[in-house]
Design an enzyme around this catalytic site. Structure first.
Site, PDB file in Angstrom:
ATOM      1  CD  GLU A  82     -21.262  38.363   2.282  1.00  0.00           C
ATOM      2  OE1 GLU A  82     -20.824  37.939   1.208  1.00  0.00           O
ATOM      3  OE2 GLU A  82     -22.282  37.876   2.840  1.00  0.00           O
ATOM      4  CE  LYS A 128     -19.762  34.260  -0.776  1.00  0.00           C
ATOM      5  NZ  LYS A 128     -20.900  35.217  -0.727  1.00  0.00           N
ATOM      6  CB  CYS A 176     -21.735  34.770   3.296  1.00  0.00           C
ATOM      7  SG  CYS A 176     -23.544  34.950   3.351  1.00  0.00           S
TER       8      CYS A 176
END
Length: 284
Positions: free
Chosen positions: A44, A119, A161
């Site tokens: 990321e 995300k 993440c």
């Protein structure tokens, strides 16, 4: 015996300097290609990590911008697939929202964009006196889970993440056919030292998938330091590769025969009681 595919997992210290970051990432990709990796994972914020939301927004590009074009060229030149996790994307709604997406991009070895996952779980956390993050203040959440993609290493499920804290996502990807789950990340030192490895191993054990997590490491700028410890976990939950301090690479072979043996020996997926989950307290 068939050769097991080799994957490489990168660890970098991104800064607000996009050219510097590209040189660092390209060096790792070329090194991994020379070692015979078929798929290289970057973390990321591989493109940059801004000092504040305003800088983060100002540096963002579209998927059709020059930076992604250079990564496509890198994939072609090296003949490898690239998992580019956490690209700061100016989407089609940029002009109206002035907000970006945190986008995990998958390029094949010809440089073609195969998949893009935005995300879905944004990191808004407030640990008093330790960590303060509000990703939703400048980022739009994604609206869909992307189906696993067939790659030379296996079927890849895309996440980013903070998604690692949501087992519902990993199990949905596994049900859709994923053999490898990816969590490109930029964990803080405080949360990483407590949660990083245990979360990743848990996702591997419950889904019976390989888990690959490329990570930011070290001091990204004066206000941020990242935890590092990029790693690969096998479907049994064992850490089979790991980076430690500083930028670099770790490597792992993906053994899909081993994965399917584990799934046969402990067939938890067929034992799931979907008829019961979500019904607690409901009157028949």
């Amino acid at each position: 015996m068939a050769t097991k595919p080799l994957v490489a997992v990168g660890q970098v210290t991104s800064t607000p300097d996009k050219e510097h970051n590209l040189r660092a990432c390209a060096g790792l990709v070329r090194e991994a290609a020379q070692r015979g990796a078929c798929l290289v994972f970057l973390p990321e914020g591989f493109d940059y990590i801004g000092c504040n939301p305003a800088q983060t927004l100002s540096l963002a590009e579209g998927l059709d911008g020059p930076l992604m074009g250079r990564y496509a060229e890198l994939a072609r030149d090296c003949g490898v697939w690239l998992s580019l996790g956490g690209f700061h994307e100016r989407g089609r709604d940029w002009e109206t929202t002035q907000r970006i997406y945190n986008c995990h991009v998958l390029l094949d070895s010809t440089g073609h964009l195969v998949a893009a996952y935005r995300k879905t779980h944004l990191c808004d956390v407030e640990l008093e006196g330790r960590v303060s993050m509000k990703e939703s203040s400048f980022t739009n959440p994604g609206t869909e889970i992307v189906a696993p993609v067939s790659t030379p290493a296996g079927k890849l499920g895309l996440s980013i993440c903070y998604d690692v804290r949501f087992p519902e996502l990993s199990l949905a990807l596994q049900r859709a056919g994923a053999e490898i789950l990816t969590y490109p990340s930029a964990f803080t030192v405080h949360t990483g030292s407590a949660h990083w490895e245990v979360l990743l191993r848990a996702r591997a054990i419950e889904s019976q998938c390989y888990v690959v997590a490329a990570a930011q490491t070290g001091k990204n700028h004066e206000h941020r330091t990242s935890y590092g410890h990029s790693l690969v976990v096998d479907p049994w939950g064992a850490v089979v590769a790991q980076c430690h301090e500083g930028p670099g690479l770790c490597y792992a072979e993906i053994d899909l025969e081993y994965l399917h043996r584990i799934r046969r020996e402990i067939p938890v997926q067929s034992h799931r009681r979907h008829d019961l989950y979500g019904t607690i307290g409901l009157v028949p």
